[in-house]
Design an enzyme around this catalytic site. Structure first.
Site, PDB file in Angstrom:
ATOM      1  N   LYS A  36       0.836  -1.220   0.000  1.00  0.00           N
ATOM      2  CA  LYS A  36       0.000   0.000   0.000  1.00  0.00           C
ATOM      3  C   LYS A  36       0.869   1.267   0.000  1.00  0.00           C
ATOM      4  CE  LYS A  36      -2.136  -0.928   3.898  1.00  0.00           C
ATOM      5  NZ  LYS A  36      -1.403  -2.136   4.352  1.00  0.00           N
ATOM      6  N   ARG A  51      -8.879   1.023   9.855  1.00  0.00           N
ATOM      7  CA  ARG A  51      -8.363  -0.305  10.171  1.00  0.00           C
ATOM      8  C   ARG A  51      -9.337  -1.098  11.027  1.00  0.00           C
ATOM      9  NH1 ARG A  51      -2.565   0.783   9.512  1.00  0.00           N
ATOM     10  NH2 ARG A  51      -1.267  -1.029   9.866  1.00  0.00           N
ATOM     11  N   ARG A  67      12.029  -5.542   3.379  1.00  0.00           N
ATOM     12  CA  ARG A  67      11.937  -4.087   3.573  1.00  0.00           C
ATOM     13  C   ARG A  67      12.925  -3.641   4.654  1.00  0.00           C
ATOM     14  NH1 ARG A  67       6.156  -1.562   4.651  1.00  0.00           N
ATOM     15  NH2 ARG A  67       6.270  -2.331   6.767  1.00  0.00           N
ATOM     16  N   ARG A 116      12.171   0.265  10.878  1.00  0.00           N
ATOM     17  CA  ARG A 116      10.991   0.306  11.741  1.00  0.00           C
ATOM     18  C   ARG A 116      11.086  -0.760  12.828  1.00  0.00           C
ATOM     19  NH1 ARG A 116       5.578   0.591   8.125  1.00  0.00           N
ATOM     20  NH2 ARG A 116       4.810  -0.378  10.009  1.00  0.00           N
ATOM     21  N   ARG A 168       0.940  -7.883  14.138  1.00  0.00           N
ATOM     22  CA  ARG A 168       0.310  -6.940  13.199  1.00  0.00           C
ATOM     23  C   ARG A 168      -0.631  -7.683  12.255  1.00  0.00           C
ATOM     24  NH1 ARG A 168       5.350  -4.497  10.475  1.00  0.00           N
ATOM     25  NH2 ARG A 168       3.936  -3.191   9.318  1.00  0.00           N
TER      26      ARG A 168
HETATM   27  P1  AMP Z   1       1.509   1.002   9.226  1.00  0.00           P
HETATM   28  O1  AMP Z   1       2.608   1.960   8.909  1.00  0.00           O
HETATM   29  O2  AMP Z   1       0.250   1.300   8.468  1.00  0.00           O
HETATM   30  O3  AMP Z   1       1.948  -0.439   9.070  1.00  0.00           O
HETATM   31  O4  AMP Z   1       1.154   1.196  10.769  1.00  0.00           O
HETATM   32  C1  AMP Z   1       2.112   0.954  11.771  1.00  0.00           C
HETATM   33  C2  AMP Z   1       1.411   0.833  13.121  1.00  0.00           C
HETATM   34  O5  AMP Z   1       0.748   2.058  13.433  1.00  0.00           O
HETATM   35  C3  AMP Z   1       0.318  -0.225  13.193  1.00  0.00           C
HETATM   36  O6  AMP Z   1       0.829  -1.503  13.452  1.00  0.00           O
HETATM   37  C4  AMP Z   1      -0.533   0.314  14.342  1.00  0.00           C
HETATM   38  O7  AMP Z   1       0.076   0.073  15.593  1.00  0.00           O
HETATM   39  C5  AMP Z   1      -0.478   1.814  14.103  1.00  0.00           C
HETATM   40  N1  AMP Z   1      -1.582   2.257  13.207  1.00  0.00           N
HETATM   41  C6  AMP Z   1      -1.451   2.778  11.950  1.00  0.00           C
HETATM   42  N2  AMP Z   1      -2.645   3.083  11.439  1.00  0.00           N
HETATM   43  C7  AMP Z   1      -3.558   2.742  12.392  1.00  0.00           C
HETATM   44  C8  AMP Z   1      -4.970   2.778  12.441  1.00  0.00           C
HETATM   45  N3  AMP Z   1      -5.702   3.235  11.415  1.00  0.00           N
HETATM   46  N4  AMP Z   1      -5.584   2.348  13.575  1.00  0.00           N
HETATM   47  C9  AMP Z   1      -4.868   1.888  14.623  1.00  0.00           C
HETATM   48  N5  AMP Z   1      -3.536   1.801  14.630  1.00  0.00           N
HETATM   49  C10 AMP Z   1      -2.873   2.220  13.515  1.00  0.00           C
END
Ligand code: AMP
Length: 200
Positions: A13, A88, A127, A139, A150
């Site tokens: 994404k 989410r 990654r 990260r 996750r």
């Molecule tokens: P991402 O970069 O989208 O993989 O997000 C990294 C982390 O941020 C996730 O594993 C969650 O802990 C938190 N996070 C990101 N977006 C959301 C969301 N919409 N709702 C809840 N937690 C989020």
């Protein structure tokens, strides 16, 4: 153009969002990026989110909904936005619907990346390796252990959105296992009709 990219961690994404930004000139609204910035800056939101993110869980709905509500008010979102990593949960999707209804705007489409679950862990490891090779910070949640949490959060809390959007918006599923350029090509052809959607 107002779109949502849906799919598990590692589905591509973020990579594809960057390409859509370049092609269509609409901003990418990634809640993950915004939360990581909040953590790095040590804001109250960042302090609340840090441990949750490091464990692979989801930050409370109210926190992320608040972040997105503020962000869509920014002038660059007038021409639209790509939501990456938000919503989410079904509660977040409902909050987004209410937010958009209040502004009298609608989503154009929701695109779900369909991927082979077994490939995701490998993608995340790659990654992390590539980021480290570039000398950039990796990260903290890109480890096999945190990835599992996750992914579990995705299956339990995010996957139901596929069904949610089947009922409320136009949902398109695309094959996220294809080479990156091919996925971009497919995305561009789906999104081209929405190019003209600019809020006055
Ligand atoms: P991402 O970069 O989208 O993989 O997000 C990294 C982390 O941020 C996730 O594993 C969650 O802990 C938190 N996070 C990101 N977006 C959301 C969301 N919409 N709702 C809840 N937690 C989020």
């Amino acid at each position: 153009m107002r779109i949502i990219l849906l799919g598990p961690p590692g589905a591509g994404k973020g990579t594809q969002s960057e390409r859509i930004v370049e092609r269509f000139g609409v901003p990418q609204l990634s809640t993950g990026v915004m939360l990581r910035a909040a953590v790095a800056a040590g804001t109250p939101v960042g302090l609340e989110a840090k441990a949750i993110m490091e464990s692979g869980g989801l930050v409370p709905d109210a926190v992320v909904v608040g972040i997105v509500a503020d962000r869509v008010e920014e002038p660059d979102c007038r021409s639209g936005f790509i939501l990456d990593g938000f919503p989410r949960t079904v509660a977040q999707a409902e909050a987004l619907d209410a937010m958009l209804a209040e502004k009298d705007i609608a989503l154009d489409t929701v695109i779900e990346f369909v991927v082979d679950e077994t490939a995701l862990e490998g993608r995340i490891a790659k990654r992390a390796e590539e980021t480290a090779a570039k000398g950039q910070p990796v990260r903290k949640d890109d480890t096999p252990e945190v990835f599992r949490s996750r992914f579990e959060a995705y299956v339990k809390q995010t996957a139901p959105l596929s069904h949610y959007y089947e009922g409320t918006s136009h949902l398109t599923r695309i094959d996220g296992m294809k080479p990156i350029d091919e996925v971009t090509h497919t995305l561009v052809s789906i999104l081209e009709p929405y190019r003209q959607t600019v809020e006055s």
